[in-house]
Design an enzyme around this catalytic site. Structure first.
Site, mmCIF file in Angstrom:
data_model
loop_
_atom_site.group_PDB
_atom_site.id
_atom_site.type_symbol
_atom_site.label_atom_id
_atom_site.label_comp_id
_atom_site.label_asym_id
_atom_site.label_seq_id
_atom_site.Cartn_x
_atom_site.Cartn_y
_atom_site.Cartn_z
ATOM 1 N N GLU B 49 0.985 -1.355 0.494
ATOM 2 C CA GLU B 49 0.017 0.019 0.375
ATOM 3 C C GLU B 49 0.845 1.184 0.093
ATOM 4 O OE1 GLU B 49 -0.406 -2.038 1.865
ATOM 5 O OE2 GLU B 49 -2.558 -2.835 1.925
ATOM 6 N N PHE B 111 -11.224 -7.298 13.989
ATOM 7 C CA PHE B 111 -10.538 -8.037 12.979
ATOM 8 C C PHE B 111 -10.155 -6.796 11.515
ATOM 9 C CE2 PHE B 111 -8.489 -10.390 9.531
ATOM 10 C CZ PHE B 111 -7.507 -10.004 9.561
ATOM 11 N N GLN B 112 -8.904 -6.848 11.555
ATOM 12 C CA GLN B 112 -8.108 -5.269 10.809
ATOM 13 C C GLN B 112 -8.653 -3.394 10.650
ATOM 14 O OE1 GLN B 112 -7.702 -7.395 6.684
ATOM 15 N NE2 GLN B 112 -5.830 -7.947 6.749
ATOM 16 N N LYS B 161 -18.181 -1.531 4.831
ATOM 17 C CA LYS B 161 -17.510 -1.879 4.584
ATOM 18 C C LYS B 161 -19.397 -2.359 4.778
ATOM 19 C CE LYS B 161 -16.857 -6.831 3.636
ATOM 20 N NZ LYS B 161 -15.973 -8.079 4.188
ATOM 21 N N MET B 478 24.329 8.730 3.108
ATOM 22 C CA MET B 478 24.072 10.424 3.234
ATOM 23 C C MET B 478 24.443 10.280 4.344
ATOM 24 S SD MET B 478 23.716 14.029 2.457
ATOM 25 C CE MET B 478 22.898 14.476 1.791
#
Lengths: 186, 582
Positions: B49, B111-112, B161, B478
């Protein structure tokens, strides 16, 4: 604490999360909120927050500009000291048994506070007024023993005949060089 | 017409003329992936993602349009966080759409589940939790409007959802109402007149041009202002390409690793005309010592930037395109009245002499080792600059900004404010998806590359080819440079190795072409080969000198007057207090 005490009225859309956005912005930019009071307004869908902060002039300007960028913030008004009516409500539970009871009652009368709850050993007072008045009352009550205290935080309305939406946001037009200061959003 | 929330989502995206979405499906966003099949919107299936988020950014940088990323609830949204923060810092217009657990279990540690609106509140311009499918179209319209107007930025729309599954009657909102969002775009004419007057009176003016000029598509207006007013131009890291580097008035990039002419011109200027820029610490160095003699005209669409770091003598809130056009007209008028452009030949000659004396430089020994700047410069020459170049964060980014000679806006894509390592590969993917007509070249570090290289798989399977040139110095370069300069060469956790992973094999494993150059002699042939391939991605492993440092350099916290032009200008710092913090 650094800086001066400033009272800011923030007119916001009554949307979920708006309080978090405003409070979060203060935290993210490193400012402590002295008090914050929120409530509905006479317009449906709008709430008004009164925020009191200890801050210098320059960071205050940054804070108001950043607040203006929040999509749900409609209008911000910084109250000049003396140009606004500022009030607060306080509930205080104080020890008041025996000889102390009439003395607490007497003080309460002087400050036009109401007794709203009584037990054998305590009195609960309701007091409203300018924050300084509440401070003075509290100072006297401390001698008896304050058991519990709850304050609403300051609320304010600017003096004069205008509402917050009719007011120009200070002299920002000149300050930032905008053609027209719409007072919200970037 | 009856539609589900998910169908409404895609109808709304189509209504916003979205052609591409970058994302990954998952549980809570599942309902949205069904109508996607029938939609005109192209979905680019990313591998992470974060990659989808940066790809949406790259798309926005290269095209000027809103980039869109999609992810599921919980970890999906959380993985977008870095890209959202990056987009906030760099004012990149993106809209992120995330699935959320069903409304009845929100707040239940389902969940999630993650409170993605709470998490992203400080790193988005605005965000929404949609609680009713009837509001999806309206919310999407608002989100696109907010993301793309005013000071652009990321907006997140979180949809549970059950809301995606909810059946509603479709309605496209013709209008949206955002009473608290009315960006000021028109610059105040009186202020513009004062600004023009101040420019007329200036003996040593410099245009300090930032990313806002590119965001506002104001390069043409800027060119006219600079050319007709004979005003020298510095372009910040965010503004590379806003003004052609080949122009005689171009001074290049200012800042910590900017060129001597740009840095010093700003230090010595008596007037800075700041256009769409925010006096960032990487540009100003020690703020109190920055451009001490300069008056400031500050043009920005965000009033909060004006006076934030440096007080403005003439503040102008407005869109850069509008204000620069007005400023050009007003300056032209005042110049005509005054009988011409004020004589600033001495200043311009001084600047020209600095450009001659202090160009970016490096020494490429014929027998090696390969210098990173050489590889980048040859790449630039071979493409003739006709490419969109994308960078990650670190030495390679600075070298690319230094040695790439930009001539057009939106040909430079990088992570500026947040300094997000791993930006380049997915952003290149997004840029290539937005501009299939253009060659896209990512110049990346070996450290950066390993953070997001998985999007090479996306490039292959979605057929979105681009070139990635890894400036492989086997180090977090760097950080290594800072340890060499400021930590007595005590190298701590900066060694990555040249050959783990084997970048050529890794490229091949991803279905890309892997090439390698270790010696200066090999560079041109490898680049030629890479440019000859157009049907799939190419990864070039440039194994470069690990000791090469990026100069010029203004140490963090130091004054820009103390610019170190090259390694010979270094002085030992034994005093720990002098070792600056990043």
């Amino acid at each position: 604490m650094n800086g001066q005490l400033h009272t800011i009225s923030v007119l916001v859309e009554d949307k979920p999360g708006v309080l978090t956005r405003v409070a979060g912005l203060f935290a993210a930019r490193g400012f402590n909120i002295d008090s914050l009071a929120v409530g509905p307004t006479s317009d449906d869908g709008l709430s008004r927050m009164t925020v009191v902060v200890h801050v210098d002039r320059k960071p205050l300007e940054q804070i108001t500009k950043q607040l203006n960028k929040l999509i749900n913030v409609i209008k911000i008004l910084e109250h000049d000291p003396g140009e606004a009516v500022e009030r607060e409500l306080m509930l205080v539970k104080v020890r008041a048994a025996g000889e102390d009871r009439p003395r607490v009652m007497e003080i309460s009368t002087v400050f036009r506070a109401n007794v709203v709850d009584v037990t054998r050993s305590t009195l609960t007072l309701e007091a409203t007024g300018k924050p300084e008045k509440l401070e003075a009352l509290l100072e006297l009550l401390r001698d008896f023993g304050v058991i519990e205290l709850s304050r609403t935080g300051r609320i304010a309305l600017a003096r004069g005949d205008k509402g917050i939406r009719e007011r120009g946001a200070r002299s920002k037009v000149a300050a930032v060089g905008a053609e027209e200061w719409t007072g919200g959003g970037v | 017409m009856k539609v589900t929330g998910a169908q409404a989502l895609f109808k709304a995206l189509e209504g916003e003329r979205v052609d591409t979405v970058f994302g990954i499906p998952g549980g809570a966003i599942l309902p949205a992936y069904d109508p996607l099949i029938d939609s005109k919107v192209r979905h680019v299936l990313c591998r992470h993602e974060q990659g989808a988020g940066h790809a949406a950014e790259g798309y926005a940088w290269a095209s000027g349009r809103v980039g869109v990323a999609m992810a599921t609830s919980g970890p999906g949204g959380c993985n977008l966080v870095t890209a959202l923060a990056d987009a906030k810092m760099d004012s990149v217009p993106i809209v992120a759409i995330t699935g959320q657990v069903p409304s009845p279990v929100v707040g239940n540690d389902a969940f999630q589940e993650a409170d993605i609106c709470g998490i992203t509140m400080p790193i988005t311009k605005h965000n929404y939790l949609v609680t009713d499918a009837n509001l999806i179209a309206e919310t999407l319209r608002e989100a696109f409007h907010i993301a793309s107007t005013g000071r652009p930025g990321p907006v997140l729309v979180d949809i549970p959802k059950d809301v995606l599954l909810q059946e509603i009657t479709w309605r496209w909102p013709e209008e949206i109402d955002l009473p608290g969002y009315k960006p000021t775009t028109k610059g105040n004419l009186r202020q513009v007149r004062s600004a023009a007057k101040m420019i007329m009176e200036s003996k040593r003016p410099v245009l300090y041009v930032g990313g806002g000029v590119i965001k506002a598509n104001a390069s043409k207006e800027l060119f006219r202002l600079a050319a007709d007013g004979r005003l020298p131009v510095t372009t910040t890291l965010m503004a590379r390409g806003a003004f052609p580097d080949a122009h005689e008035l171009a001074l290049g990039m200012p800042g910590m690793h900017g060129g001597y002419p740009a840095v010093t011109a700003m230090q010595k200027a008596d007037l800075l005309v700041a256009l769409g820029t925010r006096f960032d610490d990487r540009v100003t160095g020690q703020l109190a010592a920055f451009a001490p003699d300069a008056k400031i005209i500050h043009v920005d669409i965000d009033p909060a930037e004006i006076g934030k770091n440096r007080n403005a003598d003439v503040p102008i809130v407005g869109d850069a395109k509008d204000v620069i056009a007005k400023l050009h007209a007003e300056l032209t008028r005042q110049q005509e009245e005054a009988g011409g452009v004020p004589d600033r030949s001495e200043w311009l000659l001084t600047l020209e002499s600095w450009k001659q004396t202090y160009p970016y430089r490096y020494d490429q020994p014929a027998d090696g080792p390969l210098k990173p700047q050489f590889a980048i410069e040859r790449l630039y020459e071979a493409t003739k600059g006709d490419a969109i170049v994308v960078a990650g964060v670190g030495q390679h980014q600075m070298w690319t900004s230094q040695f790439w000679r930009f001539s057009e806006p939106r040909t430079w894509v990088n992570s500026g404010g947040l300094g997000t390592m791993g930006f380049a590969v997915p952003a290149a993917l997004g840029a290539a998806a937005a501009r299939p007509d253009k060659r896209v070249v990512a110049v990346d570090g070996d450290g950066c590359f390993q953070m997001t290289a998985q999007e090479l798989a996306t490039s292959r399977t979605e057929n979105i080819p681009f070139i990635t040139a890894i400036i492989n110095n086997a180090h977090l370069g760097m950080v290594r440079q800072w340890q060499e300069l400021f930590y007595e060469e005590r190298y701590s956790q900066v060694y990555l190795s040249y050959d783990v992973p084997d970048y050529v094999k890794l490229a091949e494993a991803y279905g890309a072409i892997g090439l390698r150059a270790e010696h200066p002699d090999e560079v041109d042939a490898v680049i030629e080969k890479a440019l000859s391939i157009t049907d799939r991605s190419v990864v070039i492993d440039f194994r470069v000198d690990q000791r090469e440092m990026c100069f010029p350099m203004v140490p963090a916290g130091a004054s820009n007057d103390d610019i170190i032009v090259g390694p010979e200008g270094l002085r030992p710092t034994n005093e720990p207090a002098e070792a600056p913090v990043a």
